[in-house]
Motif scaffolding. Structure first.
Motif, PDB file in Angstrom:
ATOM      1  N   GLY A  65      39.190  31.242  91.686  1.00 15.40           N
ATOM      2  CA  GLY A  65      40.451  30.496  91.448  1.00 15.40           C
ATOM      3  C   GLY A  65      41.725  31.281  90.964  1.00 15.40           C
ATOM      4  O   GLY A  65      42.547  30.828  90.866  1.00 15.40           O
ATOM      5  N   LEU A  66      41.155  32.476  90.135  1.00 20.26           N
ATOM      6  CA  LEU A  66      42.382  33.216  89.703  1.00 20.26           C
ATOM      7  C   LEU A  66      42.991  34.260  90.843  1.00 20.26           C
ATOM      8  O   LEU A  66      42.466  34.844  91.487  1.00 20.26           O
ATOM      9  N   VAL A  67      44.398  34.164  90.832  1.00 21.42           N
ATOM     10  CA  VAL A  67      44.933  34.778  91.737  1.00 21.42           C
ATOM     11  C   VAL A  67      45.695  35.593  91.259  1.00 21.42           C
ATOM     12  O   VAL A  67      46.688  35.462  90.226  1.00 21.42           O
ATOM     13  N   LEU A  68      45.956  37.199  91.414  1.00 27.67           N
ATOM     14  CA  LEU A  68      46.502  37.916  90.522  1.00 27.67           C
ATOM     15  C   LEU A  68      47.063  39.208  91.496  1.00 27.67           C
ATOM     16  O   LEU A  68      46.523  39.501  92.530  1.00 27.67           O
ATOM     17  N   PHE A  69      48.456  39.458  91.383  1.00 23.95           N
ATOM     18  CA  PHE A  69      48.859  40.678  92.003  1.00 23.95           C
ATOM     19  C   PHE A  69      49.772  41.711  91.035  1.00 23.95           C
ATOM     20  O   PHE A  69      49.593  41.404  89.977  1.00 23.95           O
ATOM     21  N   GLU A  70      50.360  42.609  91.586  1.00 20.84           N
ATOM     22  CA  GLU A  70      50.844  43.726  90.663  1.00 20.84           C
ATOM     23  C   GLU A  70      49.358  44.618  90.442  1.00 20.84           C
ATOM     24  O   GLU A  70      48.689  44.534  89.550  1.00 20.84           O
ATOM     25  N   SER A  71      49.519  45.914  90.889  1.00 23.53           N
ATOM     26  CA  SER A  71      48.389  46.778  90.898  1.00 23.53           C
ATOM     27  C   SER A  71      48.043  47.179  89.352  1.00 23.53           C
ATOM     28  O   SER A  71      46.930  47.084  88.850  1.00 23.53           O
ATOM     29  N   TRP A  99      49.512  53.697  78.729  1.00 19.40           N
ATOM     30  CA  TRP A  99      49.597  54.702  79.825  1.00 19.40           C
ATOM     31  C   TRP A  99      49.681  54.048  81.150  1.00 19.40           C
ATOM     32  O   TRP A  99      50.344  54.619  82.166  1.00 19.40           O
ATOM     33  N   VAL A 100      49.148  52.923  81.458  1.00 24.24           N
ATOM     34  CA  VAL A 100      49.368  52.359  82.589  1.00 24.24           C
ATOM     35  C   VAL A 100      50.625  51.809  82.647  1.00 24.24           C
ATOM     36  O   VAL A 100      51.384  52.008  83.858  1.00 24.24           O
ATOM     37  N   THR A 101      51.445  51.206  81.454  1.00 17.59           N
ATOM     38  CA  THR A 101      52.843  51.120  81.811  1.00 17.59           C
ATOM     39  C   THR A 101      53.519  52.082  81.936  1.00 17.59           C
ATOM     40  O   THR A 101      54.695  52.401  82.898  1.00 17.59           O
ATOM     41  N   ALA A 102      53.367  53.320  81.421  1.00 20.59           N
ATOM     42  CA  ALA A 102      54.067  54.506  81.611  1.00 20.59           C
ATOM     43  C   ALA A 102      54.119  55.038  82.784  1.00 20.59           C
ATOM     44  O   ALA A 102      55.039  55.515  83.596  1.00 20.59           O
ATOM     45  N   SER A 103      52.809  54.832  83.610  1.00 16.53           N
ATOM     46  CA  SER A 103      52.719  55.433  84.909  1.00 16.53           C
ATOM     47  C   SER A 103      53.632  54.737  85.795  1.00 16.53           C
ATOM     48  O   SER A 103      54.322  55.356  86.757  1.00 16.53           O
ATOM     49  N   LEU A 104      53.911  53.619  85.659  1.00 21.38           N
ATOM     50  CA  LEU A 104      54.823  52.791  86.397  1.00 21.38           C
ATOM     51  C   LEU A 104      56.212  52.668  86.131  1.00 21.38           C
ATOM     52  O   LEU A 104      56.969  53.100  86.950  1.00 21.38           O
ATOM     53  N   ALA A 109      58.494  54.817  88.994  1.00 22.61           N
ATOM     54  CA  ALA A 109      59.939  54.351  89.236  1.00 22.61           C
ATOM     55  C   ALA A 109      60.941  55.298  89.717  1.00 22.61           C
ATOM     56  O   ALA A 109      61.873  55.442  90.431  1.00 22.61           O
ATOM     57  N   TYR A 110      60.665  56.982  88.993  1.00 24.80           N
ATOM     58  CA  TYR A 110      61.241  57.658  89.669  1.00 24.80           C
ATOM     59  C   TYR A 110      60.870  58.648  90.978  1.00 24.80           C
ATOM     60  O   TYR A 110      61.756  59.151  91.644  1.00 24.80           O
ATOM     61  N   ILE A 111      59.705  58.277  91.217  1.00 25.78           N
ATOM     62  CA  ILE A 111      59.071  58.980  92.401  1.00 25.78           C
ATOM     63  C   ILE A 111      59.438  58.021  93.731  1.00 25.78           C
ATOM     64  O   ILE A 111      59.575  58.590  95.037  1.00 25.78           O
ATOM     65  N   GLY A 112      59.544  56.749  93.422  1.00 20.28           N
ATOM     66  CA  GLY A 112      60.104  55.832  94.819  1.00 20.28           C
ATOM     67  C   GLY A 112      61.080  56.400  95.565  1.00 20.28           C
ATOM     68  O   GLY A 112      60.925  56.302  96.662  1.00 20.28           O
ATOM     69  N   PRO A 113      62.219  56.781  94.860  1.00 21.45           N
ATOM     70  CA  PRO A 113      63.550  57.120  95.553  1.00 21.45           C
ATOM     71  C   PRO A 113      63.315  58.116  96.355  1.00 21.45           C
ATOM     72  O   PRO A 113      63.837  58.285  97.615  1.00 21.45           O
ATOM     73  N   LEU A 114      62.396  59.197  96.265  1.00 18.54           N
ATOM     74  CA  LEU A 114      61.931  60.434  96.863  1.00 18.54           C
ATOM     75  C   LEU A 114      61.367  60.099  98.345  1.00 18.54           C
ATOM     76  O   LEU A 114      61.612  60.260  99.529  1.00 18.54           O
ATOM     77  N   ALA A 115      60.395  59.029  98.143  1.00 17.74           N
ATOM     78  CA  ALA A 115      59.579  58.639  99.257  1.00 17.74           C
ATOM     79  C   ALA A 115      60.423  57.880 100.174  1.00 17.74           C
ATOM     80  O   ALA A 115      60.680  57.802 101.344  1.00 17.74           O
ATOM     81  N   ASP A 116      61.569  57.032  99.590  1.00 15.00           N
ATOM     82  CA  ASP A 116      62.392  56.283 100.445  1.00 15.00           C
ATOM     83  C   ASP A 116      63.316  57.286 101.332  1.00 15.00           C
ATOM     84  O   ASP A 116      63.508  57.197 102.381  1.00 15.00           O
ATOM     85  N   LEU A 164      43.721  56.770  85.676  1.00 16.23           N
ATOM     86  CA  LEU A 164      43.644  56.103  87.137  1.00 16.23           C
ATOM     87  C   LEU A 164      45.105  55.906  87.693  1.00 16.23           C
ATOM     88  O   LEU A 164      45.193  56.095  89.034  1.00 16.23           O
ATOM     89  N   MET A 165      45.621  55.415  86.929  1.00 14.82           N
ATOM     90  CA  MET A 165      46.955  54.774  87.589  1.00 14.82           C
ATOM     91  C   MET A 165      48.209  55.799  87.550  1.00 14.82           C
ATOM     92  O   MET A 165      48.752  56.240  88.520  1.00 14.82           O
ATOM     93  N   MET A 166      48.068  56.801  86.794  1.00 14.17           N
ATOM     94  CA  MET A 166      48.980  58.212  86.670  1.00 14.17           C
ATOM     95  C   MET A 166      48.768  58.749  87.872  1.00 14.17           C
ATOM     96  O   MET A 166      49.524  59.358  88.611  1.00 14.17           O
ATOM     97  N   ALA A 167      47.170  58.959  88.212  1.00  8.12           N
ATOM     98  CA  ALA A 167      46.868  59.969  89.303  1.00  8.12           C
ATOM     99  C   ALA A 167      47.271  59.344  90.662  1.00  8.12           C
ATOM    100  O   ALA A 167      47.975  60.066  91.451  1.00  8.12           O
TER     101      ALA A 167
END
Ligand SMILES: N[C@@H](CCC(=O)N[C@@H](CS)C(=O)NCC(=O)O)C(=O)O
Length: 219
Positions: A65-71, A99-104, A109-116, A164-167
């Protein structure tokens, strides 16, 4: 049992990068079995799935019954139940969340624009001017991370959900040499990817893509 929402198929440029990989990897590290529900064309936009993930994206999970999003939130949720992903002491837990927060926030957040630029706007005139600035910004972010990792195996004194997240974030630069050619970050990523749980997670993401490969037109 956890049900993980993922895609049936994505184009090759995204295979191995879809964010359900983080969740699969965390589940593998934690030794938690899971089932998958694979979304095909159009499923993302159905009201049933929008009620689970507001933007129709993956990953999302459902459990009792728990629904969760955001990796990041899902990985931390899994880490709560496994010392393999997060130490039990308060400081160790806080550092893992950091570190999970830092990875995101501080890297992804800075890598996304390059993929774009490289994947979705390749060849467009404006990218010629913008791309070098984006790469320079990423380099500065990677430099800070590399200074932290220099002389260390992991971000803290052991592997955690933060690594794990940073990788998985660093994998987003796989079409460049920004990480693979880096003397500190290249070996760090290779160490993380050498973990058996990562191999199982990657294979679990890729297998459905092979099975659901669209038929070539006119083939
Ligand atoms: N912040 C979200 C981002 C999720 C995300 O960007 N998912 C991508 C796959 S990696 C997706 O579903 N893209 C398809 C779309 O946006 O329609 C998370 O980390 O879970």
């Amino acid at each position: 049992m956890i049900t993980l929402y993922a895609f049936k198929w994505v184009p090759p440029f995204a295979q191995g990068l879809v964010r359900d990989l983080r969740v699969r990897w965390a589940l593998e590290e934690a030794g938690v079995p899971y089932a998958t529900r694979l979304l095909g064309l159009g499923d993302q936009d159905q009201p049933e799935y929008r009620a689970i993930q507001p933007w129709g994206q993956v990953p999302a999970i459902e459990e009792d019954g728990l629904v969760l999003f955001e990796s990041g939130a899902i990985v931390l949720h899994i880490a709560e139940r496994s010392e393999a992903l997060m130490p039990r002491d308060p400081a160790g837990r806080a550092k893992t969340v950091q570190w999970v927060t830092a990875s995101l926030d501080s890297v992804d957040a800075y890598i996304g624009p390059l993929a774009d630029i490289d994947l979705f706007h390749a060849g467009e005139a404006w990218t010629a001017e913008r791309r070098p600035q984006v790469v320079e910004t990423i380099r500065r972010r990677l430099d800070g991370l590399a200074r932290r990792l220099d002389g260390r195996e992991h971000l803290e004194d052991r592997f955690t959900a933060g690594d794990l997240m940073m990788a998985t974030v660093l994998r987003g630069l796989r079409d460049t040499d920004l990480v693979t050619g880096h003397p500190v970050l290249g070996p760090y990523l290779a160490r993380c990817e050498a973990r058996p749980a990562f191999g199982r997670a990657l294979e679990a993401q890729l297998a459905p893509f092979r099975e659901n490969e669209p038929a070539m037109e006119n083939a």
